[in-house]
Scaffold this active site. Structure first.
Site, PDB file in Angstrom:
ATOM      1  N   GLU A  57      25.828   2.969   6.227  1.00 33.66           N
ATOM      2  CA  GLU A  57      24.446   2.653   5.884  1.00 33.66           C
ATOM      3  C   GLU A  57      23.957   3.181   4.531  1.00 33.66           C
ATOM      4  O   GLU A  57      23.543   2.427   3.657  1.00 33.66           O
ATOM      5  CB  GLU A  57      23.540   3.203   7.003  1.00 33.66           C
ATOM      6  CG  GLU A  57      22.052   3.162   6.744  1.00 33.66           C
ATOM      7  CD  GLU A  57      21.500   1.758   6.744  1.00 33.66           C
ATOM      8  OE1 GLU A  57      21.807   0.998   7.657  1.00 33.66           O
ATOM      9  OE2 GLU A  57      20.737   1.410   5.818  1.00 33.66           O
ATOM     10  N   GLY A  93       3.180  -4.430  -5.827  1.00 28.07           N
ATOM     11  CA  GLY A  93       2.992  -5.880  -5.881  1.00 28.07           C
ATOM     12  C   GLY A  93       1.656  -6.209  -6.520  1.00 28.07           C
ATOM     13  O   GLY A  93       1.040  -5.363  -7.173  1.00 28.07           O
ATOM     14  N   GLY A  94       1.195  -7.440  -6.295  1.00 29.73           N
ATOM     15  CA  GLY A  94      -0.037  -7.876  -6.934  1.00 29.73           C
ATOM     16  C   GLY A  94      -1.284  -7.228  -6.349  1.00 29.73           C
ATOM     17  O   GLY A  94      -2.351  -7.261  -6.954  1.00 29.73           O
TER      18      GLY A  94
END
Ligand code: COA
Length: 416
Positions: free
Chosen positions: A139, A247-248
Site C-alpha cells: 500500500e 479546488g475551485g
C-alpha cells in the site's frame, strides 16, 4: 431476478488486500468466488493482526466475505491437474502475486488461454511494464510512487500517507471495473482477455487533480492554495497543501466546540461561491457581502487565512453537528470530522447496510463495511468469510465433478 453477476465463476488467487477487495465486490454482486489457498497456510492475512488468538483476523474476514475457500497446492502435480480443471470451469481468474509467480507455477497467460480461451485473467501488480515491473509492492509504496504522498501533509512537513487504502482497495476497485468490462466485451467477442492494474497507476488516477496542478504551476502560482495568500513562493512541483481543498471552492478543517479535549471536534468548511452571502450572515459579517475585498472569489484568495480565522471563531462556538445543522439548510457545504467510533455507531450507515454486523463461528460478532455500491435489483447481503478450506470438498465435487475417492486421494497426496 438473480443478482447481477450470478452465474459468473471467479477463480480467486488473490491474497492480502488489493486482490481480495476486488473479488469481494464481485462476490457481493452475485459471482461465485472460489478462493484458492495454500493447504495449511492460506491467505497470510488470516494470521496477521489477530485480535482473537487462533481465529481469522479482522484483516482477513473484512476482505473475504461471500467467498468459498478451497485449499490447493498449485505447485504439486496433482494440484496442477485440479487447477487446470478449475481454469476450464471458471470465467475469470484474479491474482495479485508477486510478478512472475503464476508463470513460475507454469500458468502463463498463453497457457491459460490455451486451457480456456474465454478466460478473463486479471492481475494487480505494483508497477506496470518497465524498470520497476519486478518489484513487490505494498500500500504505502504505491501511495508514494503514485504521487499521493508528495502532495499530502503540511507544506513544511514530511510527505504523508493517507488512511484511505487507495493503493490496495483503490486498485481493487479499478480491477473490478476492468473485469466487468471484459465480461461485457466477451459477450460480443466470445473471447477472454487480460486485465492488468498497476497500483502506481491507480493511485495516480486518484491523484489526477494534483497532476492538473503540476501543469497549472507553469502558468503562475496556485492561488487556491493557502501558501499563495501567505506570500510563500511555489517550487517546481505540486506542493503539499495540508487541508486546503485546493479546488475551485476554498475549504479548510476548522475547530469546533470541544476541540481542546476531543481530537475529532472539527468540521470541514467550504466557502462555496454560491453560498458566500449565507456564510457572511452565519458568521456575523454581513458587510463582507458587498465589500469588494471579500465579495468575489478572486478577491478572497489572498485573504483565506483571515476569512477562515473568522469562520473558525464562529465554528468554535458550536459542536460539529450543530455546524452541520445550521449550514446544511443554507446550502453551505460542511462536514463533521467523524471518528471511526462515531462511524461504527452511526444509525444511518447501519440502515443502508454500509456498516453491517457479521457473525463468525470462531470470533463471534464483528462489524464490517458492506457493499458501498448499491444496485436496486442486486442487493448485497454480507456473508461471513470462509474458514480455510471450508468448501474444498464441495467445490471439488460440485464444480469439478470429482468423486469421493478422487478427493480422498488428492488429500492423501497433499494436493488439497
Ligand atoms: N499453492 C502453492 N504455492 C502458492 C499458492 C498455492 N495455492 N499460493 C501462493 N503460492 C506461492 C506463490 O507461487 C509464490 O511462490 P514463488 O515465490 O515460489 O513464486 C509464493 O507463494 C508467495 O507469493 P508472493 O506473491 O511472492 O507473496 P509475498 O508474501 O512474498 O509477497 C506481495 C506479497 C503482496 C508483496 C506480493 O504478492 C506482490 O507484490 N503482489 C503484487 C502487488 C500487490 O497486490 N500488492 C498489494 C498487496 S495488498
Amino acid at each position: 431476478m438473480g443478482k447481477a453477476l450470478e452465474g459468473v465463476k471467479i477463480l480467486d488467487m488473490t491474497h492480502v488486500q488489493s486482490g481480495p477487495t476486488c473479488t469481494q465486490l464481485l462476490a457481493w454482486f452475485g459471482a461465485d468466488v472460489l478462493k484458492v489457498e495454500r493447504p495449511g497456510v492460506g491467505d497470510a492475512t488470516r494470521g496477521q493482526l489477530q485480535d482473537v488468538p487462533g481465529e481469522d483476523s479482522l484483516y482477513f474476514t473484512m476482505l473475504n466475505h461471500n467467498k468459498r475457500s478451497v485449499t490447493l497446492n498449485t505447485k504439486s502435480e496433482k494440484g496442477k491437474e485440479i487447477f487446470v480443471r478449475l481454469i476450464e470451469e471458471c470465467d475469470v481468474m484474479v491474482e495479485n502475486f508477486a510478478p512472475g509467480a503464476l508463470d513460475r507455477m507454469g500458468f502463463s497467460w498463453e497457457r491459460i488461454q490455451e486451457i480456456n480461451p474465454r478466460m478473463i485473467y486479471a492481475s494487480v501488480k505494483g508497477f506496470g511494464p518497465g524498470k520497476y515491473a519486478d518489484c513487490k509492492v505494498y500500500e504505502n509504496v504505491a501511495q508514494c510512487a503514485g504521487g499521493s504522498a508528495s502532495t499530502t501533509g503540511a507544506r513544511d512537513g514530511v510527505p504523508t500517507v493517507t488512511g484511505a487504502q487507495i493503493g490496495d482497495s483503490g486498485t481493487g476497485l479499478h480491477l473490478a471495473l476492468g473485469i466487468v468490462t471484459a465480461l461485457f466485451h466477451r459477450g460480443q467477442s466470445g473471447k477472454g482477455q487480460r486485465v492488468e492494474c498497476a497500483m502506481q497507476d491507480s493511485v495516480l488516477n486518484l491523484c489526477r487533480v494534483k497532476l492538473r496542478d503540476q501543469q497549472r504551476l507553469a502558468h503562475g502560482p496556485l492561488k487556491e492554495y493557502s501558501q499563495f495568500g501567505e506570500g510563500i513562493a511555489f517550487g517546481e512541483a505540486t506542493p503539499r497543501a495540508l487541508n486546503d481543498s485546493g479546488g475551485g471552492q476554498p475549504g479548510r478543517i476548522l475547530k469546533c466546540k470541544g476541540w481542546e479535549t476531543d481530537p475529532d471536534a472539527y468540521t470541514y468548511f467550504i466557502t462555496q461561491a454560491a453560498a458566500w452571502k449565507n456564510v457572511c450572515d452565519v458568521i456575523g459579517r454581513p458587510e463582507w457581502k458587498e465589500d469588494p475585498n471579500y465579495a468575489t472569489p478572486p478577491a478572497r484568495l489572498t485573504r483565506l487565512n483571515e476569512i477562515f480565522g473568522v469562520i473558525e471563531d464562529w465554528t468554535m462556538t458550536k459542536n460539529k453537528f450543530e455546524v452541520m445543522d445550521i449550514c446544511n439548510p443554507l446550502n453551505i457545504p460542511v462536514g463533521p470530522i467523524l471518528s471511526m467510533k462515531e462511524i461504527a455507531e452511526e444509525p444511518s450507515l447501519r440502515e443502508t447496510k454500509t456498516v453491517v454486523e457479521v457473525d463468525h463461528p470462531g470470533r463471534g460478532k464483528y462489524l464490517s463495511v458492506g457493499n458501498p455500491i448499491k444496485l436496486s435489483d442486486s442487493p448485497s447481503d454480507v456473508e461471513r468469510s470462509p474458514l480455510l478450506g471450508e468448501h474444498t470438498d464441495e467445490i471439488l465435487r460440485d464444480v469439478l465433478g470429482m468423486s469421493a475417492e478422487e478427493i480422498a486421494s488428492a488429500k492423501e497426496e497433499g494436493a488439497v
